[in-house]
Design a protein around this motif. Sequence first.
Motif: not given
Length: 220
Positions: A88-95, A38-51
């Motif tokens: 870091l903020p304003n970046t994208s990543g994945g697991v 199995y090989n798959d990814s969960i992609i997510f965007d890290v925000p710049e700020t919290f409201t």
Amino acid sequence: ILIVSFSFAQGFEPPTGSTYNADSTEITLPSAYLEANYNDSIIFDVPETFTVELGDQSLDLPFNFAQITGVATPSGMAYDCSNSCYFLPNTSGGVVLNGTPTETGLYELALSAFVSIDATPLALSMDVEFPIPYTGGNALLDLALAGDYSVLNDVIPTFFINVEPAENNPNLSIDSKNIENFDRFVVSPNPAAEMASFSFYNNDAKYLSLEIYDLLGNLM
């Protein structure tokens, strides 16, 4: 009273073929199969700020960093982060989830993280750091949340994966006219956009050739 409002869950992009519950707080990834990688990814965007909302005023708290600290995976599987597990903020990543599961069943892929935000806009010359899932311990957050930690814990959806028997794998259906004496020929994920893994077994040692075609039948 400090009311914290996050919207992290909207930044997660699970693999194609995932299914969701009514409010998208629970996401089931495409099935894994015994004897198949199995090989798959969960992609997510890290925000710049919290409201955050302070009375009738909204404030944006600068986001310092987030770090994935763990993912519970089925037996035989593991996780890794694309690039690293520090974001870091304003970046994208994945697991990235990979491996060959060894036991069938429905598994929760419990993600845990460590988050740091800058509380300067709240007139506090300090960073507020907390783990997710949050169970208490930060005086500022405990006062703000009044015991309701779901505001923080719900920022990460609950992910599940179902491990099925090998015979349920749809990738096992292949054209035996061109592949003789082969079994357990598996491609994952299928279809694939950028990367796929394949495996097969053959009783006889021999030279092999592998041809890959796109959906239009063009030899790639």
